[in-house]
Design a protein around this motif. Structure first.
Motif, PDB file in Angstrom:
ATOM      1  N   ASP A  75       1.725 -30.246 -21.045  1.00 31.30           N
ATOM      2  CA  ASP A  75       1.952 -31.300 -20.251  1.00 31.30           C
ATOM      3  C   ASP A  75       0.462 -31.746 -19.653  1.00 31.30           C
ATOM      4  O   ASP A  75      -0.006 -32.871 -19.495  1.00 31.30           O
ATOM      5  CB  ASP A  75       2.624 -30.831 -18.935  1.00 31.30           C
ATOM      6  CG  ASP A  75       4.084 -30.708 -19.249  1.00 31.30           C
ATOM      7  OD1 ASP A  75       4.632 -31.559 -20.226  1.00 31.30           O
ATOM      8  OD2 ASP A  75       4.753 -30.092 -18.543  1.00 31.30           O
ATOM      9  N   GLN A 113      11.071 -30.537 -11.835  1.00 29.80           N
ATOM     10  CA  GLN A 113      11.939 -30.476 -12.633  1.00 29.80           C
ATOM     11  C   GLN A 113      13.282 -31.306 -12.133  1.00 29.80           C
ATOM     12  O   GLN A 113      13.272 -31.112 -10.950  1.00 29.80           O
ATOM     13  CB  GLN A 113      12.246 -29.154 -12.790  1.00 29.80           C
ATOM     14  CG  GLN A 113      11.342 -28.222 -13.862  1.00 29.80           C
ATOM     15  CD  GLN A 113      12.156 -26.795 -14.061  1.00 29.80           C
ATOM     16  OE1 GLN A 113      13.227 -26.739 -14.584  1.00 29.80           O
ATOM     17  NE2 GLN A 113      11.325 -25.581 -13.595  1.00 29.80           N
ATOM     18  N   GLN A 133       3.598 -22.328  -8.415  1.00 30.81           N
ATOM     19  CA  GLN A 133       3.140 -22.810  -9.740  1.00 30.81           C
ATOM     20  C   GLN A 133       1.553 -22.520  -9.934  1.00 30.81           C
ATOM     21  O   GLN A 133       1.299 -22.832 -11.122  1.00 30.81           O
ATOM     22  CB  GLN A 133       3.552 -24.281  -9.822  1.00 30.81           C
ATOM     23  CG  GLN A 133       4.739 -24.435  -9.566  1.00 30.81           C
ATOM     24  CD  GLN A 133       5.586 -24.173 -10.790  1.00 30.81           C
ATOM     25  OE1 GLN A 133       5.137 -24.211 -12.200  1.00 30.81           O
ATOM     26  NE2 GLN A 133       6.949 -23.694 -10.527  1.00 30.81           N
ATOM     27  N   TYR A 152       7.972 -21.412 -21.516  1.00 31.97           N
ATOM     28  CA  TYR A 152       7.954 -22.343 -20.391  1.00 31.97           C
ATOM     29  C   TYR A 152       6.333 -22.683 -20.001  1.00 31.97           C
ATOM     30  O   TYR A 152       5.886 -23.905 -20.069  1.00 31.97           O
ATOM     31  CB  TYR A 152       8.618 -21.711 -19.285  1.00 31.97           C
ATOM     32  CG  TYR A 152       8.653 -22.639 -18.002  1.00 31.97           C
ATOM     33  CD1 TYR A 152       9.941 -23.008 -17.505  1.00 31.97           C
ATOM     34  CD2 TYR A 152       7.673 -22.647 -17.123  1.00 31.97           C
ATOM     35  CE1 TYR A 152       9.886 -23.802 -16.156  1.00 31.97           C
ATOM     36  CE2 TYR A 152       7.972 -23.317 -15.935  1.00 31.97           C
ATOM     37  CZ  TYR A 152       9.048 -23.748 -15.487  1.00 31.97           C
ATOM     38  OH  TYR A 152       9.140 -24.382 -14.136  1.00 31.97           O
ATOM     39  N   MET A 163       4.235 -26.100 -20.328  1.00 28.73           N
ATOM     40  CA  MET A 163       3.434 -26.708 -18.953  1.00 28.73           C
ATOM     41  C   MET A 163       2.154 -26.842 -19.325  1.00 28.73           C
ATOM     42  O   MET A 163       1.363 -27.858 -18.909  1.00 28.73           O
ATOM     43  CB  MET A 163       3.672 -25.582 -17.921  1.00 28.73           C
ATOM     44  CG  MET A 163       3.047 -26.175 -16.537  1.00 28.73           C
ATOM     45  SD  MET A 163       4.084 -25.540 -15.015  1.00 28.73           S
ATOM     46  CE  MET A 163       2.856 -25.680 -13.845  1.00 28.73           C
TER      47      MET A 163
HETATM   48  N1  TRP Z   1       7.043 -26.246 -13.770  1.00 28.93           N
HETATM   49  C1  TRP Z   1       6.884 -26.970 -12.764  1.00 28.93           C
HETATM   50  C2  TRP Z   1       7.943 -26.567 -11.478  1.00 28.93           C
HETATM   51  O1  TRP Z   1       8.993 -26.056 -12.126  1.00 28.93           O
HETATM   52  C3  TRP Z   1       7.260 -28.542 -13.067  1.00 28.93           C
HETATM   53  C4  TRP Z   1       6.199 -28.708 -14.245  1.00 28.93           C
HETATM   54  C5  TRP Z   1       6.154 -29.075 -15.386  1.00 28.93           C
HETATM   55  C6  TRP Z   1       4.635 -29.409 -13.885  1.00 28.93           C
HETATM   56  N2  TRP Z   1       5.115 -29.187 -16.056  1.00 28.93           N
HETATM   57  C7  TRP Z   1       4.146 -29.706 -14.932  1.00 28.93           C
HETATM   58  C8  TRP Z   1       3.837 -29.227 -12.586  1.00 28.93           C
HETATM   59  C9  TRP Z   1       2.864 -29.671 -15.294  1.00 28.93           C
HETATM   60  C10 TRP Z   1       2.524 -29.542 -12.971  1.00 28.93           C
HETATM   61  C11 TRP Z   1       2.106 -29.719 -14.047  1.00 28.93           C
HETATM   62  O2  TRP Z   1       7.838 -27.034 -10.349  1.00 28.93           O
END
Ligand code: TRP
Ligand code: ADP
Length: 321
Positions: A131, A8, A146, A124, A128
């Motif tokens: 992603d 982030q 995480q 959130y 993620m």
């Molecule tokens: N949430 C993670 C953090 O705060 C950042 C992140 C967002 C992330 N999407 C992701 C990490 C996908 C790994 C994979 O550090």
């Protein structure tokens, strides 16, 4: 093998971010197809200053490139440049049980502290998951905090596959146990939210001051310290100094004769040396922001070509379009 991670743009990056996530991610770029991005959508759950977000985003790009992310080996982009992520988030949210999100510490901790929580913070982990799943990722290198989010991603992927047939690859978190939680100046986990960070590219004078102000116990230099391996400065020194140097300081502390002031001075010096090459590289990149923007633009284009196919697969599986 596909490797993916994000970070982030929520403030200046620190040694916890570097040793816990960035360095492992950079090392992995030689081990498979690497995808790294700046999670600006995620930052919207807790940062509400648009100028700050824009500045932080470019700073993270500079930090990552300076530390060794190689755009010839890794795809590197800004999360919001791929609207597919937001679209997949919706599809995933419909198979995500509320209870799964209610158990997530990102939401639970803030809400327990009485911090007002928005829906974005609650959802959130679904963003993620989008992603990660959009890239058929196999490995997700992250710090220990995480891990839960990657486990939620696995649960969401399994739920979707059960509902609509085999669609998503189930990812694995990868956590380096040696640097799972880098301690901060006060001995707690280093984190922006605890105000106990040592920045990777901190100002020389200010960082020296921070390190010299680490509070230690009141034992005299001559006293032997059998618990030398627990010492905060030793733990940090082990990260930034060559192993024989760190071991030598630890031994001197254990047997007695080494003062805390000298130890902290050595920690600052080794910290400063550790990032000398990266610091020079960063200064060079600051003078060439067009190059940085070009890297991120090309990264987004490549990332999108992959993500759009996976989104089409998920939409087709679930009867959309
Ligand atoms: N949430 C993670 C953090 O705060 C950042 C992140 C967002 C992330 N999407 C992701 C990490 C996908 C790994 C994979 O550090
Ligand atoms: P912060 O806690 O400072 O807000 P983030 O939550 O943005 O940091 O973390 C970004 C990445 O860096 C994540 O993969 C996280 O696990 C890792 N990380 C953050 N702090 C540490 C730490 N002290 N030790 C190890 N990894 C960390």
């Amino acid at each position: 093998m596909r490797i993916l991670s994000g970070i982030q743009p929520s403030g200046a990056l620190h040694l916890g971010n570097y040793f816990g996530m960035m360095r492992p991610a950079i090392e992995l770029q030689d081990k498979g197809e690497a995808f790294y991005f700046i999670a600006d959508y995620h930052s919207m759950t807790s940062l509400f200053d648009p100028r700050q977000r824009r500045q932080n985003t470019i700073d993270v790009a500079l930090d990552f490139l300076a530390c060794g992310l190689d755009p010839k080996k890794s795809t590197f982009w800004i999360q919001s440049h791929l609207p597919e992520v937001a679209e997949l988030t919706w599809l995933l949210s419909t198979v995500t049980p509320m209870g799964l999100l209610e158990r997530c510490h990102s939401f639970k901790d803030k809400s327990a502290k009485g911090i007002p929580v928005n829906h974005g913070l609650f959802a959130y982990p679904v963003l993620m998951a989008a992603d990660i799943l959009l890239f058929d990722s196999n490995i997700v290198p992250v710090g220990r905090d995480q891990k839960q989010h990657v486990e939620v991603t696995r649960d969401i992927a399994i739920k979707f596959n059960e509902a609509y047939g085999q669609t998503f690859v189930i990812p694995e978190p990868q956590i380096r146990t040696d640097v799972a939680a880098v301690p901060g100046l006060d001995g707690q986990k280093m984190s922006k939210s605890y105000g106990n960070t040592i920045e990777i590219f901190g100002d020389e004078k200010a960082t020296r001051k921070k390190i010299m102000s680490i509070v230690m116990d009141s034992r005299t230099p001559a006293e032997p310290k059998p618990d030398a391996n627990q010492n905060l400065a030793i733990q940090l020194l082990k990260l930034v100094a060559p192993v024989e140097v760190a071991n030598d300081f630890e031994e001197r502390l254990r047997t007695g004769g080494l003062g805390y002031g000298d130890l902290k001075k050595a920690l600052f010096e080794h910290y400063w040396i550790h990032f000398t090459v990266a610091r020079a590289k960063r200064a060079e990149l600051v003078g060439n922001l067009d190059y940085v923007r070009q890297v991120l633009g090309e990264g987004a284009e490549h990332a999108r070509s992959i993500a759009s196919d996976v989104l089409i697969r998920a939409k087709a599986a679930s009867g959309l379009g």
